[in-house]
Design an enzyme around this catalytic site. Structure first.
Site, mmCIF file in Angstrom:
data_model
loop_
_atom_site.group_PDB
_atom_site.id
_atom_site.type_symbol
_atom_site.label_atom_id
_atom_site.label_comp_id
_atom_site.label_asym_id
_atom_site.label_seq_id
_atom_site.Cartn_x
_atom_site.Cartn_y
_atom_site.Cartn_z
ATOM 1 C CD GLN A 61 -3.079 -0.369 -0.113
ATOM 2 O OE1 GLN A 61 -3.008 0.744 -0.618
ATOM 3 N NE2 GLN A 61 -3.939 -1.273 -0.529
ATOM 4 N N GLY A 117 1.693 -4.085 -8.629
ATOM 5 C CA GLY A 117 1.549 -3.050 -9.655
ATOM 6 C C GLY A 117 0.203 -2.343 -9.672
ATOM 7 C CG HIS A 118 -3.683 -4.219 -8.419
ATOM 8 N ND1 HIS A 118 -4.791 -3.852 -7.705
ATOM 9 C CD2 HIS A 118 -3.121 -5.239 -7.739
ATOM 10 C CE1 HIS A 118 -4.891 -4.636 -6.631
ATOM 11 N NE2 HIS A 118 -3.892 -5.481 -6.631
ATOM 12 C CB THR A 130 7.516 -17.779 -20.042
ATOM 13 O OG1 THR A 130 8.031 -19.062 -20.402
ATOM 14 C CG2 THR A 130 7.869 -16.764 -21.126
ATOM 15 C CB CYS A 164 -10.153 -8.736 0.818
ATOM 16 S SG CYS A 164 -8.764 -8.028 -0.042
HETATM 17 N N1 PLP Z 1 -0.773 -6.348 1.099
HETATM 18 C C1 PLP Z 1 -1.515 -5.251 1.262
HETATM 19 C C2 PLP Z 1 -1.194 -4.289 2.367
HETATM 20 C C3 PLP Z 1 -2.596 -5.002 0.403
HETATM 21 O O1 PLP Z 1 -3.331 -3.910 0.570
HETATM 22 C C4 PLP Z 1 -2.873 -5.937 -0.629
HETATM 23 C C5 PLP Z 1 -4.039 -5.737 -1.522
HETATM 24 O O2 PLP Z 1 -4.989 -5.068 -1.182
HETATM 25 C C6 PLP Z 1 -2.042 -7.066 -0.752
HETATM 26 C C7 PLP Z 1 -0.996 -7.236 0.127
HETATM 27 C C8 PLP Z 1 -2.269 -8.079 -1.817
HETATM 28 O O3 PLP Z 1 -1.908 -7.576 -3.084
HETATM 29 P P1 PLP Z 1 -2.480 -8.248 -4.426
HETATM 30 O O4 PLP Z 1 -3.894 -7.811 -4.558
HETATM 31 O O5 PLP Z 1 -1.619 -7.700 -5.520
HETATM 32 O O6 PLP Z 1 -2.321 -9.706 -4.264
#
Ligand code: PLP
Length: 388
Positions: free
Chosen positions: A181, A202-203, A239, A327
């Site tokens: 984050q 990345g997102h 790959t 989530c």
């Molecule tokens: N760690 C933190 C603090 C996050 O906020 C998130 C996603 O919200 C993740 C890990 C997991 O990342 P990803 O969605 O790229 O698996």
């Protein structure tokens, strides 16, 4: 189409046009396999190495080779922790916090079920750690200390420089930081810290979903997670996803050159101050020390009102926010992060996370601030306890 006001940038971000432009040729005419010895392969390899340099620059890594590409933040976190444990089977203890993202929390719970011992560090009401607890938790058999840099729900920042010094001075544990984050939101300079492993995704900073990286400090032994071909110098088989890696590199470069953080902080502060001035039932979740919070995040509870109802009303008005972590949006238990901060149930259920980004404007925040008090009043009047 109706204008959408996107205030959910901690869940994910829009792919930046510059990033899309950089990756598009790799979905067309540039399709070689970076392991191939011919012209096409060599060109792909050069593109990957350029992206590695861009990510290393953003993180302030000492060596470009310390960056390994992965598929997401969760993979990076899982690999970091499991990769250390596999090489030190005699060490059966881990230290983490009660407010980690599921990528670390659920993994540690699963390790606990498998016989590992985990010390879960508590946070106070502002979401901050007591570093004395950390010092006391360290043991000769502690394999990993895993701590997030920025909390996804509240934006609270943990002092990873200080934590790294404590870990280094009082143990031989490997120090992993979940930086997912924080990257793109605050400056990072790993070279000057004791961080051994650092996960990013990345997102969260304008690259597409499906690419991440793990920083692995030079010389640190880490077992590979994916076993197969010798890609990524034998550290991660498969790959390489060249278009996504190129996109990650471009997003890293954009983030490094971005000078709008103060503007985002100003918008966030105005949003916060105005909400507290106009809605008496609003309470901040997170520390009042603004320098210990991400500049883009506000987690605010509205007492006796359901967060999901607020979210739905804002959604109808074209404003997209989140209730706690994205989530958690499907589940009705209050967020583990807010529970760890001792936020009472009547407040935790009414929590909304506003997370701003580089594309938000003053006008959008004005639009939100003009509508929110009315929505909260309306919902409070409908609530059995809200209209006392
Ligand atoms: N760690 C933190 C603090 C996050 O906020 C998130 C996603 O919200 C993740 C890990 C997991 O990342 P990803 O969605 O790229 O698996």
């Amino acid at each position: 189409m109706r204008e959408i006001i996107y205030l959910d940038n901690n869940a994910t971000t829009r792919v930046a046009p510059e990033v899309r432009d950089a990756m598009l040729p790799y979905l067309g005419e540039l399709y070689g396999n970076p392991s191939s010895a011919h012209t096409f392969g060599r060109e792909m390899r050069r593109s990957i190495e350029k992206a590695r340099e861009q990510v290393a620059e953003l993180l302030g890594a000492g060596e470009t080779s310390e960056i390994v590409f992965t598929s997401c933040g969760s993979e990076s976190d899982n690999w970091a922790i499991r990769g250390v444990l596999e090489l030190q089977p005699e060490k059966r203890h881990l230290v983490t916090t009660r407010v980690e993202h599921e990528a670390v929390r659920n993994l540690c719970e699963s390790l606990e079920r498998g016989g590992y011992e985990v010390t879960w560090l508590d946070v106070d009401r502002e979401g901050l750690l007591d570093l004395e607890d950390l010092r006391a938790a360290l043991r000769p058999d502690t394999a990993v200390v895993s701590v997030m840099l920025a909390n996804n729900e509240t934006g609270v920042l943990f002092p990873v420089e200080e934590i790294g010094e404590i870990v280094r001075a009082h143990s031989e544990a490997v120090f992993h930081v979940d930086g997912v984050q924080a990257v793109g939101k605050i400056p990072i300079n790993l070279r000057s810290t004791h961080v051994d492993l650092f996960a990013l995704s990345g997102h969260k900073f304008h690259a597409p979903k499906g690419v991440g990286a793990l920083y692995v400090r030079g010389g640190l032994a880490l077992a590979p997670y994916l076993i197969g071909g010798g890609q990524e110098r034998g550290r991660r088989a498969g790959t390489e996803s060249v278009p996504y890696i190129v996109a990650l590199g471009e997003a890293a470069e954009l983030a490094r050159n971005f000078d709008g953080h103060e503007g985002i902080r100003h918008l966030r502060d105005r949003l916060e101050y105005t909400i507290f001035a106009s809605i008496p039932t609003a309470r901040l979740n997170g520390t009042l020390h603004r320098e210990r919070r991400l500049p883009n995040t506000s987690n605010i509870s509205f007492e006796h009102v359901e967060g999901e109802s607020i979210l739905a009303h804002l959604d109808e008005a074209g404003i997209l926010v989140s209730t706690g972590s994205a989530c958690n949006a499907q589940s009705h238990v209050s967020s583990a992060v807010l529970r760890a901060m001792d936020v009472p149930y009547t407040l935790a259920q009414g929590s909304i996370r506003f997370s701003l980004g580089r594309y938000n404007t003053e006008g959008e925040i004005d639009f939100l601030l003009a509508r929110l008090p009315g929505i909260i009043n309306q919902l409070a009047e409908m609530s059995p306890v809200g209209n006392r």
